[in-house]
Design a protein around this motif. Structure first.
Motif, PDB file in Angstrom:
ATOM      1  N   GLY A 131     -13.151  -7.773   1.657  1.00 57.31           N
ATOM      2  CA  GLY A 131     -12.161  -8.437   0.808  1.00 57.31           C
ATOM      3  C   GLY A 131     -11.046  -7.507   0.380  1.00 57.31           C
ATOM      4  N   THR A 132     -11.404  -6.279   0.001  1.00 56.54           N
ATOM      5  CA  THR A 132     -10.393  -5.322  -0.427  1.00 56.54           C
ATOM      6  C   THR A 132      -9.502  -4.934   0.740  1.00 56.54           C
ATOM      7  OG1 THR A 132     -11.825  -4.464  -2.168  1.00 56.54           O
ATOM      8  CG2 THR A 132     -10.027  -3.050  -1.442  1.00 56.54           C
ATOM      9  N   VAL A 133     -10.087  -4.717   1.916  1.00 58.93           N
ATOM     10  CA  VAL A 133      -9.291  -4.379   3.093  1.00 58.93           C
ATOM     11  C   VAL A 133      -8.336  -5.518   3.439  1.00 58.93           C
ATOM     12  CG1 VAL A 133      -9.417  -3.986   5.593  1.00 58.93           C
ATOM     13  CG2 VAL A 133     -10.917  -2.719   4.053  1.00 58.93           C
ATOM     14  N   ALA A 134      -8.846  -6.758   3.442  1.00 57.12           N
ATOM     15  CA  ALA A 134      -8.004  -7.907   3.800  1.00 57.12           C
ATOM     16  C   ALA A 134      -6.840  -8.088   2.834  1.00 57.12           C
ATOM     17  CB  ALA A 134      -8.858  -9.176   3.849  1.00 57.12           C
ATOM     18  N   SER A 135      -7.036  -7.728   1.575  1.00 55.55           N
ATOM     19  CA  SER A 135      -5.966  -7.897   0.583  1.00 55.55           C
ATOM     20  C   SER A 135      -4.822  -6.914   0.801  1.00 55.55           C
ATOM     21  CB  SER A 135      -6.524  -7.679  -0.830  1.00 55.55           C
ATOM     22  OG  SER A 135      -6.756  -6.296  -1.086  1.00 55.55           O
ATOM     23  N   GLU A 136      -5.097  -5.800   1.473  1.00 51.16           N
ATOM     24  CA  GLU A 136      -4.128  -4.717   1.693  1.00 51.16           C
ATOM     25  C   GLU A 136      -3.563  -4.177   0.379  1.00 51.16           C
ATOM     26  OE1 GLU A 136      -1.213  -5.513   4.744  1.00 51.16           O
ATOM     27  OE2 GLU A 136      -2.755  -5.052   6.247  1.00 51.16           O
ATOM     28  N   SER A 137      -4.305  -4.318  -0.697  1.00 48.11           N
ATOM     29  CA  SER A 137      -3.833  -3.878  -2.007  1.00 48.11           C
ATOM     30  C   SER A 137      -3.584  -2.375  -2.040  1.00 48.11           C
ATOM     31  CB  SER A 137      -4.847  -4.259  -3.088  1.00 48.11           C
ATOM     32  OG  SER A 137      -4.936  -5.660  -3.214  1.00 48.11           O
ATOM     33  N   TYR A 138      -4.468  -1.614  -1.411  1.00 45.18           N
ATOM     34  CA  TYR A 138      -4.268  -0.160  -1.421  1.00 45.18           C
ATOM     35  C   TYR A 138      -3.052   0.237  -0.598  1.00 45.18           C
ATOM     36  CZ  TYR A 138      -8.314   1.099  -4.140  1.00 45.18           C
ATOM     37  OH  TYR A 138      -9.200   1.257  -5.186  1.00 45.18           O
ATOM     38  N   VAL A 139      -2.840  -0.425   0.508  1.00 44.41           N
ATOM     39  CA  VAL A 139      -1.658  -0.141   1.329  1.00 44.41           C
ATOM     40  C   VAL A 139      -0.390  -0.370   0.510  1.00 44.41           C
ATOM     41  CG1 VAL A 139      -0.384  -0.774   3.404  1.00 44.41           C
ATOM     42  CG2 VAL A 139      -2.891  -0.754   3.442  1.00 44.41           C
ATOM     43  N   VAL A 140      -0.344  -1.497  -0.184  1.00 41.51           N
ATOM     44  CA  VAL A 140       0.843  -1.859  -0.972  1.00 41.51           C
ATOM     45  C   VAL A 140       1.025  -0.921  -2.155  1.00 41.51           C
ATOM     46  CG1 VAL A 140       1.843  -3.664  -2.433  1.00 41.51           C
ATOM     47  CG2 VAL A 140       0.759  -4.274  -0.259  1.00 41.51           C
ATOM     48  N   GLU A 141      -0.050  -0.674  -2.905  1.00 45.80           N
ATOM     49  CA  GLU A 141       0.070   0.126  -4.129  1.00 45.80           C
ATOM     50  C   GLU A 141       0.355   1.596  -3.828  1.00 45.80           C
ATOM     51  OE1 GLU A 141       0.177  -0.835  -7.341  1.00 45.80           O
ATOM     52  OE2 GLU A 141       0.197  -2.869  -6.573  1.00 45.80           O
ATOM     53  N   ILE A 142      -0.298   2.146  -2.826  1.00 44.87           N
ATOM     54  CA  ILE A 142      -0.041   3.546  -2.487  1.00 44.87           C
ATOM     55  C   ILE A 142       1.390   3.732  -2.003  1.00 44.87           C
ATOM     56  CG2 ILE A 142      -0.665   5.418  -0.894  1.00 44.87           C
ATOM     57  CD1 ILE A 142      -3.583   4.418  -1.097  1.00 44.87           C
ATOM     58  N   GLU A 143       1.908   2.759  -1.275  1.00 46.91           N
ATOM     59  CA  GLU A 143       3.305   2.815  -0.815  1.00 46.91           C
ATOM     60  C   GLU A 143       4.281   2.941  -1.977  1.00 46.91           C
ATOM     61  OE1 GLU A 143       6.892   2.457   1.380  1.00 46.91           O
ATOM     62  OE2 GLU A 143       4.859   2.936   2.070  1.00 46.91           O
ATOM     63  N   LYS A 144       3.959   2.297  -3.103  1.00 51.08           N
ATOM     64  CA  LYS A 144       4.847   2.337  -4.266  1.00 51.08           C
ATOM     65  C   LYS A 144       4.977   3.750  -4.828  1.00 51.08           C
ATOM     66  CE  LYS A 144       3.740  -2.377  -5.815  1.00 51.08           C
ATOM     67  NZ  LYS A 144       3.085  -3.175  -6.887  1.00 51.08           N
ATOM     68  N   PHE A 145       3.887   4.486  -4.841  1.00 48.67           N
ATOM     69  CA  PHE A 145       3.868   5.806  -5.469  1.00 48.67           C
ATOM     70  C   PHE A 145       4.054   6.947  -4.469  1.00 48.67           C
ATOM     71  CE2 PHE A 145       1.334   3.000  -8.210  1.00 48.67           C
ATOM     72  CZ  PHE A 145       2.014   3.166  -9.412  1.00 48.67           C
ATOM     73  N   PHE A 146       3.587   6.732  -3.236  1.00 48.87           N
ATOM     74  CA  PHE A 146       3.672   7.774  -2.218  1.00 48.87           C
ATOM     75  C   PHE A 146       4.137   7.150  -0.901  1.00 48.87           C
ATOM     76  CE2 PHE A 146       0.368   9.060  -5.225  1.00 48.87           C
ATOM     77  CZ  PHE A 146       0.824  10.316  -5.604  1.00 48.87           C
ATOM     78  N   PRO A 147       5.437   6.850  -0.787  1.00 50.14           N
ATOM     79  CA  PRO A 147       5.932   6.167   0.416  1.00 50.14           C
ATOM     80  C   PRO A 147       5.733   6.963   1.693  1.00 50.14           C
ATOM     81  CG  PRO A 147       7.752   6.882  -0.998  1.00 50.14           C
ATOM     82  CD  PRO A 147       6.499   7.046  -1.792  1.00 50.14           C
ATOM     83  N   GLY A 148       5.498   8.265   1.575  1.00 49.75           N
ATOM     84  CA  GLY A 148       5.274   9.074   2.763  1.00 49.75           C
ATOM     85  C   GLY A 148       3.840   9.112   3.233  1.00 49.75           C
TER      86      GLY A 148
END
Length: 279
Positions: A131-148
């Motif tokens: 469920g967490t992987v499918a939500s891509e929440s970590y991908v989205v949130e980490i991009e906000k703080f560490f776009p690189g």
């Protein structure tokens, strides 16, 4: 009436977060609720997880909590945003954006805010439920703080059942741990940081460390969330002043208290006595 800090999880995993919070902030009262009757949340739909999580959050509010921590990655991924943006204004219409009436926090954002500081290569692996992987929440949130930073996800559906059935230290767990570690590492040779994005996974951390390259940093969330909560309370004195401080810890479960108490010791690190609640 006590106004404890509420801590919610779909089952037992949130106790690994509560353990670190209590260690960092022992003066506060805490009320833990495990929705063991309906666990696991990981494979369930967004709508179902949202509905279950909202029910549990409202129950904690009804017990006097003003601040609730979703110590569950799946609930944080699938339910937190709706609860924060839609339900709190609806349920507490007199509360403005700075009103300390009720607050709900998760575990994904605090982790995303710091994870980039651990990686030298900018390649991070995230081990989580489906469920967490499918939500891509970590991908989205980490991009906000560490776009690189590039995030490589791996769903580990067998890890929670292994932990909850007490098999986390058994030889049989080695195969499933190695399987998913190998899969996520194969996605990029540059991965130097692995995040355990499920609160059950710290019980597998010894086996995980044995399976990863020696230079890889393995992060669990308990200490990160505890540090973030301490900072949040410092920055929000109106909320902090409403949290009662008698050092009490109470535990609720939607399933059998005897079963909860037996298994909870593995996660919390000391004996607990829980009370059954029907939602």
């Amino acid at each position: 009436m006590l106004q404890p800090i509420g801590v919610f999880d779909s089952g037992y995993g949130g106790l690994t977060v509560l353990r670190e919070i209590v260690r960092a902030l022992p003066q506060y009262d805490y009320l833990y609720l495990g929705d063991n009757a309906r666990t696991p949340y990981g494979p369930r739909s967004f709508e179902t997880v949202y509905h279950y999580t909202l029910e549990c959050v409202q129950h904690l509010f009804d017990q006097g909590c003003r601040l609730v921590i979703l110590a569950c990655n799946t609930a944080s991924a699938k339910a937190l945003r709706n609860i924060q943006q839609l339900d709190l204004p609806r349920l507490y219409p007199g509360a403005g954006p700075h009103d300390p009436a009720r607050r709900v926090l998760g575990v994904i954002r605090p982790t995303a805010e710091v994870i980039g500081t651990y990686s030298k290569t900018g390649a991070v692996g995230v081990l989580a439920t489906q469920g967490t992987v499918a939500s891509e929440s970590y991908v989205v949130e980490i991009e906000k703080f560490f776009p690189g930073v590039t995030v490589f996800q791996e769903a580990c559906p067998m890890w929670v059942p292994l932990v909850e059935n007490g098999e986390y230290d058994s030889p049989g767990a080695d195969y499933f741990v190695r399987q998913h570690i190998d899969r996520v590492i194969a996605k990029s040779p540059d991965i130097d940081t692995l995040l355990l994005a499920c609160t059950h996974y710290p019980l597998l951390i010894d086996k995980i460390r044995q399976a990863v390259p020696t230079a890889t940093t393995v992060l669990s969330q308990g200490q990160i969330v505890a540090d973030s909560l301490a900072d949040y309370l410092r920055r929000h004195p109106a909320i902090e002043q409403q949290c009662s401080k008698t050092g009490q810890r109470q535990f609720l479960t939607t399933d059998s208290p005897a079963d909860f108490d037996r298994k909870a010791t593995m996660f919390y690190g000391e004996p607990v006595q829980s009370i059954h609640v029907a939602l």
